[in-house]
Design a protein around this motif. Structure first.
Motif, mmCIF file in Angstrom:
data_model
loop_
_atom_site.group_PDB
_atom_site.id
_atom_site.type_symbol
_atom_site.label_atom_id
_atom_site.label_comp_id
_atom_site.label_asym_id
_atom_site.label_seq_id
_atom_site.Cartn_x
_atom_site.Cartn_y
_atom_site.Cartn_z
ATOM 1 N N LYS A 6 17.590 3.513 -4.016
ATOM 2 C CA LYS A 6 18.799 3.722 -5.243
ATOM 3 C C LYS A 6 18.552 5.174 -5.881
ATOM 4 O O LYS A 6 20.499 5.917 -5.522
ATOM 5 N N THR A 7 18.039 5.068 -6.010
ATOM 6 C CA THR A 7 17.850 6.478 -6.558
ATOM 7 C C THR A 7 18.185 7.939 -5.072
ATOM 8 O O THR A 7 18.708 8.939 -5.242
ATOM 9 N N ILE A 11 23.644 10.564 -5.214
ATOM 10 C CA ILE A 11 23.138 11.858 -5.333
ATOM 11 C C ILE A 11 22.996 12.090 -7.440
ATOM 12 O O ILE A 11 22.673 13.038 -7.320
ATOM 13 N N ARG A 12 24.101 11.471 -7.611
ATOM 14 C CA ARG A 12 23.939 11.398 -9.247
ATOM 15 C C ARG A 12 22.569 11.527 -9.947
ATOM 16 O O ARG A 12 21.910 11.974 -10.518
ATOM 17 N N SER A 13 21.960 10.291 -9.348
ATOM 18 C CA SER A 13 20.480 10.178 -9.484
ATOM 19 C C SER A 13 19.639 10.976 -8.749
ATOM 20 O O SER A 13 18.389 11.572 -9.299
ATOM 21 N N LEU A 18 15.262 14.891 -9.479
ATOM 22 C CA LEU A 18 14.531 16.207 -9.194
ATOM 23 C C LEU A 18 15.134 17.688 -10.265
ATOM 24 O O LEU A 18 14.708 17.987 -10.148
ATOM 25 N N ARG A 19 15.993 16.912 -11.394
ATOM 26 C CA ARG A 19 16.211 18.176 -11.996
ATOM 27 C C ARG A 19 14.657 18.741 -12.555
ATOM 28 O O ARG A 19 14.588 19.881 -13.110
ATOM 29 N N GLU A 20 13.429 17.594 -13.209
ATOM 30 C CA GLU A 20 12.827 18.793 -13.533
ATOM 31 C C GLU A 20 11.745 18.749 -12.748
ATOM 32 O O GLU A 20 10.408 19.153 -12.865
#
Length: 136
Positions: A6-7, A11-13, A18-20
């Motif tokens: 799901k993640t 794309i938003r998830s 992956l932001r951190e």
């Protein structure tokens, strides 16, 4: 679908997940993802090529049979059936006839002599009876 997929497929998830992640690890993950994707693509293409070659050979042999005046369906209908133990075509063995008769809980029961000895017979044999006493 599990949480990882799901993640990964949203794309938003994926951005949030992956932001951190440090950029070096993101690049490493990208390379591994590309490697797996390339391997999968090559495997799929190989299967497609093999299937196409198989179909080409079938068409070639079918044409040769037609030229020889043989209908390919005749080969299938005259072929001997192939029996496979995996497919469950194996004939079952007929049950063994009963060899011994005994009483248990007021009911008359039988035993073939194969497998574990029934408790009722075992108890009486232990008390001194012979197994031959139970023969039918």
């Amino acid at each position: 679908m599990n949480e990882f997929l799901k993640t990964l497929l949203n794309i938003r998830s994926l951005r949030v997940a992956l932001r951190e992640l440090p950029f070096e690890q993101l690049e490493e993950a990208k390379e591994k993802f590309e490697q797996v994707s390339t391997e999968r693509f090559e495997s799929t293409e190989k299967e497609r090529t093999e299937q196409a070659e198989h179909q080409r050979k079938l068409a070639e042999f079918s044409e040769l049979l037609k030229q020889a005046g043989v209908d390919p369906r005749d080969l299938v209908s005259h072929a001997a059936p192939v029996l496979s133990a995996k497919a469950g075509n194996k004939a079952k063995r007929a049950p063994r006839p009963a060899k011994y008769k005994y009483q248990e809980d007021g009911q008359e029961k039988t035993w073939t002599g194969q497998g574990r000895m029934p408790k009722a017979i075992a108890a009486q044999v232990e008390q001194g009876k012979s197994l031959d006493d139970f023969l039918i």
